[in-house]
Design a protein around this motif. Structure first.
Motif, mmCIF file in Angstrom:
data_model
loop_
_atom_site.group_PDB
_atom_site.id
_atom_site.type_symbol
_atom_site.label_atom_id
_atom_site.label_comp_id
_atom_site.label_asym_id
_atom_site.label_seq_id
_atom_site.Cartn_x
_atom_site.Cartn_y
_atom_site.Cartn_z
ATOM 1 N N LEU A 335 -1.493 12.117 -33.700
ATOM 2 C CA LEU A 335 -1.192 13.233 -34.601
ATOM 3 C C LEU A 335 -0.498 12.741 -35.868
ATOM 4 N N LEU A 336 0.409 11.771 -35.730
ATOM 5 C CA LEU A 336 1.064 11.208 -36.911
ATOM 6 C C LEU A 336 0.025 10.636 -37.872
ATOM 7 N N ARG A 337 -0.991 9.988 -37.332
ATOM 8 C CA ARG A 337 -2.054 9.437 -38.183
ATOM 9 C C ARG A 337 -2.827 10.554 -38.868
ATOM 10 N N ARG A 338 -3.201 11.581 -38.129
ATOM 11 C CA ARG A 338 -3.990 12.671 -38.702
ATOM 12 C C ARG A 338 -3.230 13.415 -39.808
ATOM 13 N N LEU A 339 -1.937 13.570 -39.628
ATOM 14 C CA LEU A 339 -1.146 14.301 -40.609
ATOM 15 C C LEU A 339 -1.035 13.552 -41.936
ATOM 16 N N SER A 340 -1.397 12.278 -41.948
ATOM 17 C CA SER A 340 -1.273 11.490 -43.186
ATOM 18 C C SER A 340 -2.276 11.910 -44.255
ATOM 19 N N ASP A 347 1.639 23.441 -42.322
ATOM 20 C CA ASP A 347 2.183 24.309 -41.296
ATOM 21 C C ASP A 347 1.450 24.004 -39.994
ATOM 22 N N VAL A 348 1.764 24.739 -38.948
ATOM 23 C CA VAL A 348 1.145 24.466 -37.643
ATOM 24 C C VAL A 348 -0.369 24.667 -37.717
ATOM 25 N N GLU A 349 -0.796 25.685 -38.462
ATOM 26 C CA GLU A 349 -2.231 25.979 -38.577
ATOM 27 C C GLU A 349 -3.005 24.810 -39.170
ATOM 28 N N LEU A 350 -2.479 24.233 -40.245
ATOM 29 C CA LEU A 350 -3.186 23.128 -40.903
ATOM 30 C C LEU A 350 -3.104 21.854 -40.061
ATOM 31 N N ALA A 351 -1.981 21.640 -39.389
ATOM 32 C CA ALA A 351 -1.867 20.479 -38.503
ATOM 33 C C ALA A 351 -2.878 20.567 -37.369
ATOM 34 N N THR A 352 -3.075 21.775 -36.860
ATOM 35 C CA THR A 352 -4.068 21.979 -35.802
ATOM 36 C C THR A 352 -5.473 21.720 -36.337
ATOM 37 N N ALA A 353 -5.721 22.141 -37.592
ATOM 38 C CA ALA A 353 -7.055 21.996 -38.172
ATOM 39 C C ALA A 353 -7.451 20.535 -38.331
ATOM 40 N N VAL A 354 -6.556 19.676 -38.816
ATOM 41 C CA VAL A 354 -6.935 18.288 -39.075
ATOM 42 C C VAL A 354 -7.102 17.489 -37.783
ATOM 43 N N SER A 355 -6.698 18.056 -36.668
ATOM 44 C CA SER A 355 -6.912 17.400 -35.366
ATOM 45 C C SER A 355 -7.798 18.262 -34.477
ATOM 46 N N ASP A 409 -13.227 11.961 -40.159
ATOM 47 C CA ASP A 409 -13.066 13.197 -39.385
ATOM 48 C C ASP A 409 -11.876 14.006 -39.877
ATOM 49 N N ALA A 410 -10.764 13.325 -40.148
ATOM 50 C CA ALA A 410 -9.545 14.032 -40.562
ATOM 51 C C ALA A 410 -9.751 14.742 -41.896
ATOM 52 N N VAL A 411 -10.387 14.067 -42.858
ATOM 53 C CA VAL A 411 -10.575 14.673 -44.177
ATOM 54 C C VAL A 411 -11.597 15.804 -44.106
ATOM 55 N N GLU A 412 -12.621 15.649 -43.297
ATOM 56 C CA GLU A 412 -13.611 16.717 -43.148
ATOM 57 C C GLU A 412 -12.966 17.980 -42.573
ATOM 58 N N HIS A 413 -12.093 17.810 -41.602
ATOM 59 C CA HIS A 413 -11.365 18.963 -41.060
ATOM 60 C C HIS A 413 -10.465 19.590 -42.120
ATOM 61 N N LEU A 414 -9.855 18.756 -42.966
ATOM 62 C CA LEU A 414 -9.003 19.276 -44.041
ATOM 63 C C LEU A 414 -9.828 20.112 -45.017
ATOM 64 N N VAL A 415 -10.992 19.617 -45.430
ATOM 65 C CA VAL A 415 -11.839 20.343 -46.375
ATOM 66 C C VAL A 415 -12.278 21.681 -45.792
ATOM 67 N N ASN A 445 -2.701 19.235 -51.211
ATOM 68 C CA ASN A 445 -3.777 19.033 -50.241
ATOM 69 C C ASN A 445 -5.128 19.391 -50.849
ATOM 70 N N LEU A 446 -5.153 20.413 -51.700
ATOM 71 C CA LEU A 446 -6.387 20.746 -52.419
ATOM 72 C C LEU A 446 -6.835 19.581 -53.296
ATOM 73 N N GLN A 447 -5.868 18.946 -53.969
ATOM 74 C CA GLN A 447 -6.209 17.787 -54.796
ATOM 75 C C GLN A 447 -6.820 16.681 -53.942
ATOM 76 N N LYS A 448 -6.248 16.455 -52.765
ATOM 77 C CA LYS A 448 -6.775 15.440 -51.849
ATOM 78 C C LYS A 448 -8.214 15.771 -51.454
ATOM 79 N N ALA A 449 -8.477 17.041 -51.154
ATOM 80 C CA ALA A 449 -9.821 17.449 -50.736
ATOM 81 C C ALA A 449 -10.817 17.330 -51.885
ATOM 82 N N VAL A 450 -10.421 17.760 -53.098
ATOM 83 C CA VAL A 450 -11.320 17.677 -54.254
ATOM 84 C C VAL A 450 -11.637 16.222 -54.583
ATOM 85 N N ASP A 451 -10.624 15.357 -54.511
ATOM 86 C CA ASP A 451 -10.863 13.930 -54.759
ATOM 87 C C ASP A 451 -11.854 13.361 -53.753
#
Length: 817
Positions: A335-340, A347-355, A409-415, A445-451
């Protein structure tokens, strides 16, 4: 085993250090009678008394002791290794708080992330507080101990009790320390937290006078434990620490205002944590400050030269974080890796989404990572908990994420998660405050996804780019916004709603940057594509197109589009949307000098605006209403609306400078010249301080009014009063000046006929810049008579100065023409 004890300062005087005489907001107690005494650091290095009487009484008591009765001082040969060789900077408040806590608690844990300076804070406290503990302060350093069975033995060796123990150490140690009034410092407990918890619990139960201070990246979770977080240094302390260590490494270095921002940037990007700052400061011997700032993305390659005397885990920033990571279980590590991938926090919702592809107990793991100092907490705009990784921890975790092949996988879940969050932008005329706050929280996080999506021809990019652009422009930031929108519009086959969102934001962005022709092209494209989507999104597009026409000063086409938008919005029947769309039409009517249409529209929408919770939007309408009546010459109503906006809106709102300028223009028109000019200068200062944009048409109107006043009053020192206003930097003070300065409410109704013919003659010559002597000569009256007429004019018109008389006459003559 690396254990040592800190002797009392009487036996081993503390090394002097910078700032040792600075006052600390804490209190100590008299050694004899326990009365509290305010202290400085210097006074904490020796035995203190509340009075000479107590000092003499204590001396007599010590003198009566036989040599056998006197307590044997604790002598530790290597105690000097804990006397710091460099200055201790910051943490004054933390040390004072620790002093206060130990009067109420027996167990305190200094809790914080890697490199926060927990050990140094503990040893500084130990040095300063030794007089509180007659039986000594003992530091047990645990970082090199890996066998849990050796923890109790380390304590025994440190307190020099090993030779008095019977049976097992853990059983006998409480007996030895039973009657001791001492402080034990267990340093670096995180890798032995269970063993330390058991030992501490036993000692506290069996040794009533023992107090224990632990340092750890994880709390002991014992009853009665007072957790005291050690986090980032204050900004000024962090910069002072960097400067001090940098000058040690490179004495020839010159620090000045020109490179102060580089120092601040380095400290901020290193989370203002002491270890990282000290490692970074050593680099100035080799590299200039701007080079260090530019290379901090590769911080683990840079920050590797820790002090030789430091623990192995403090030799580099990487080693310090790697130590914490190695203590995590598998689920915590993943989870620490995914949150990077979440640079903007989560928040909890976004942390759940990236994993989402893993079955993890996310809430439990977030709680565990926070308790191990790997996450920081901060509430979001709604007060709900939000978390973030320390920047250096995130950089470390991101390296591990790539190493484990989990980045795609982590970035795709973020997008996917951010696309769902931004989707309501395609279904509204204007976003709700709740949606705007959520998008603002996620903008990094939006900037990260757009990049990530750039160049991948992904249909989600226009929507996310539009959401990010809305965040940036709502904060008055337009740099690079248009470029990211134009790039997203190159995506082919994007869903029409996504494309309309990006086109509409690009229309506004181009207009704000002065590229009016491009704004019109984008607005026309948006309106055309919007015919395929819902009614509310179509109204968004028409609004953008109307604004583009307005910026080209094609007010008739702008009015047509705004009116069409209002007709469509009425079909929806939403009062707030009708009010907002009507407001646009009213403002455009003012610009087109169609004041009747503007007033009719305002009459319809003013009651509807009461249902809009966002005060900033209501403040904008109050400004529009004030501007309309200002153009009509109805100064009483103009001032009423400007004042309403200032009294009800947040003084720090982007609308505040507009309302202040409106009040200033009313002042110019009604004879309160100096007051009006100060307000105009103050509004300019507030807008510049917030780096906020100003509506181009309003700015032109203000400039035109000011230029007209200069031409009417060439001898009046306009710039002096503008500068007075520019010196007012506090928004609350400026608002108070604008609202509480009593206006000459009767001035607009007073005409030249309100004063005598001779008074009119005198006042008119004053407006022409004549002196009293010149007026007396021209009218063939005495200078004293001229002064008398001027006094009568000021009294009748409630004007305070000669300049106000001149401005009033000029305004009356203009109105007559």
């Amino acid at each position: 085993m690396g254990s040592a004890a800190l002797a009392s300062p009487r036996e081993s005087p503390a090394a002097t250090r910078e700032g040792s005489t600075r006052a600390v907001s804490s209190a100590l107690t008299c050694v004899l009678c326990s009365v509290e005494i305010p202290c400085t650091r210097r006074s904490r290095l020796k035995r203190i008394y509340c009075s000479n009487a107590c000092r003499q009484k204590a001396y007599r008591q010590r003198a009566r002791l036989t040599s056998d009765e006197r307590p044997e001082p604790i002598r530790v040969p290597n105690a000097a290794r804990w006397q710091a060789l460099d200055s201790f900077i910051g943490r004054d408040e933390e040390l004072a708080t620790l002093n206060r806590y130990f009067r109420q608690h027996r167990l305190i844990t200094l809790f914080g992330p890697a490199g926060a300076g927990k050990t140094r804070a503990a040893t500084e406290f130990a040095t300063s507080a030794a007089q509180m503990f007659p039986d000594g302060v003992h530091l047990i350093e645990l970082s090199k101990i890996t066998d849990p069975d050796l923890v109790a033995q380390a304590v025994a060796l440190t307190v020099r009790a090993a030779d008095r123990l019977d049976n097992t150490v853990s059983d006998s140690l409480p007996q030895v320390l039973h009657d001791k009034n001492a402080l034990l410092i267990l340093d670096n407990c995180e890798h032995l937290v269970d063993t330390c918890s058991e030992l501490v619990d036993t000692l506290l139960h069996h040794c009533p006078q023992i107090r224990i201070l632990t340092t750890s990246r994880e709390t002991l979770r014992l009853p009665g434990e007072k957790v005291f977080s050690i986090g980032p240094l204050a900004v000024e302390d962090a910069m002072q620490l960097f400067t001090d260590r940098a000058l040690n490494a490179a004495p020839a270095l010159t620090l000045h205002d020109g490179n102060r921002e580089f120092v601040k940037s380095i400290c901020d990007r290193l989370d203002r944590l002491p270890l990282a700052i000290e490692l970074g400061a050593r680099l100035v011997r080799l590299f200039p400050l701007d080079y260090i700032v530019d290379r901090l993305n590769n911080r683990f390659d840079l920050l590797t030269s820790g002090a030789r005397s430091a623990d192995a885990k403090h030799h580099s920033l990487y080693a310090a974080i790697d130590w914490s990571y190695s203590l995590l279980n598998d689920n915590e590590q993943v989870l620490l890796r995914r949150l990077s991938v979440l640079p903007g926090g989560f928040d909890v919702e976004l942390a759940t989404a990236v994993s989402a592809d893993l079955e993890l107990p996310v809430i439990e793991l977030i709680s565990s990572l926070e308790s191990k100092s790997l996450l920081a907490t901060a509430p979001d705009a709604s007060g709900l908990p939000r978390f973030r990784q320390w920047e250096s921890v995130r950089a470390y975790a991101h390296e591990r994420l790539i190493e484990f092949g989990e980045l795609p996988d982590a970035v795709e879940h973020l997008v996917s998660a951010l696309t769902a969050i931004a989707a309501p932008l395609t279904e509204c005329f204007t976003p709700s405050r709740k949606l705007v706050d959520r998008l603002l929280a996620e903008q990094d996080n939006l900037q990260k996804a757009v990049d990530h999506l750039r160049g991948r021809n992904d249909g989600r990019e226009p929507l996310l780019a539009g959401a990010l652009a809305r965040c940036r422009t709502s904060q008055g930031v337009v740099a690079k916004v248009h470029e990211l929108l134009e790039a997203s519009l190159r995506v082919k086959n994007a869903p029409p709603p996504h494309r309309v969102v990006a086109l509409n934001e690009a229309t506004w962005s181009a207009a704000w940057q002065g590229n009016r022709k491009r704004a019109l092209e984008l607005g026309q494209q948006s309106a055309e594509v919007a015919k395929q989507v819902n009614l509310l999104l179509r109204c968004q597009a028409l609004t953008g197109l109307a604004y583009a026409y307005q910026e080209l000063e094609d007010y008739q086409n702008a009015l047509i589009r705004f009116a069409e938008c209002l007709d469509l919005i009425r079909l929806v029947g939403d009062p707030q949307s009708i009010a907002l769309c009507g407001h646009n039409l009213a403002w455009s009517s003012i610009l087109a000098d169609d004041l009747d249409t503007g007033e009719e529209t305002l009459a319809e929408i003013l009651p509807l605006y009461e249902s809009i919770p966002e005060l900033s939007k209501r403040a904008s309408l109050w400004h529009t209403a004030g501007a309309l009546y200002l153009r009509r010459g109805d100064y009483s109503n103009a001032r009423r609306y400007f004042t309403t906006g200032l009294t009800k809106a947040d003084p720090t709102s982007v609308q505040t400078p507009y309302l202040i300028e409106g009040s200033g223009l009313v002042g110019l028109r009604t004879g309160r010249v100096e007051h009006g000019l100060r307000l105009l200068g103050a509004a300019e200062r507030l807008r510049r301080a917030n780096d906020a944009m100003c509506d181009v048409n309003w700015a032109k109107y203000v400039e035109a009014e000011l230029a007209a006043f200069r031409s009417r009053m060439p001898s009046f020192d306009v710039d002096h009063h503008l500068d007075q206003g520019r010196r007012l930097s506090d928004a609350h003070t400026v608002v108070d000046l604008a609202v509480r300065q009593r206006p000459p409410s009767e001035a607009p109704q007073i005409t030249l006929g309100s004063i005598t013919e001779r008074e009119q003659q005198v006042a008119t010559l004053v407006a022409h810049g004549k002196t009293n002597v010149e007026i007396a000569r021209q009218l063939r009256i005495s200078e004293r008579t001229v002064e008398s007429h001027l006094d009568h004019v000021r009294t009748k018109l409630s004007l305070r100065s000669r300049a106000h008389v001149a401005a009033w006459v000029t305004q009356q003559l203009s109105a007559a023409r």
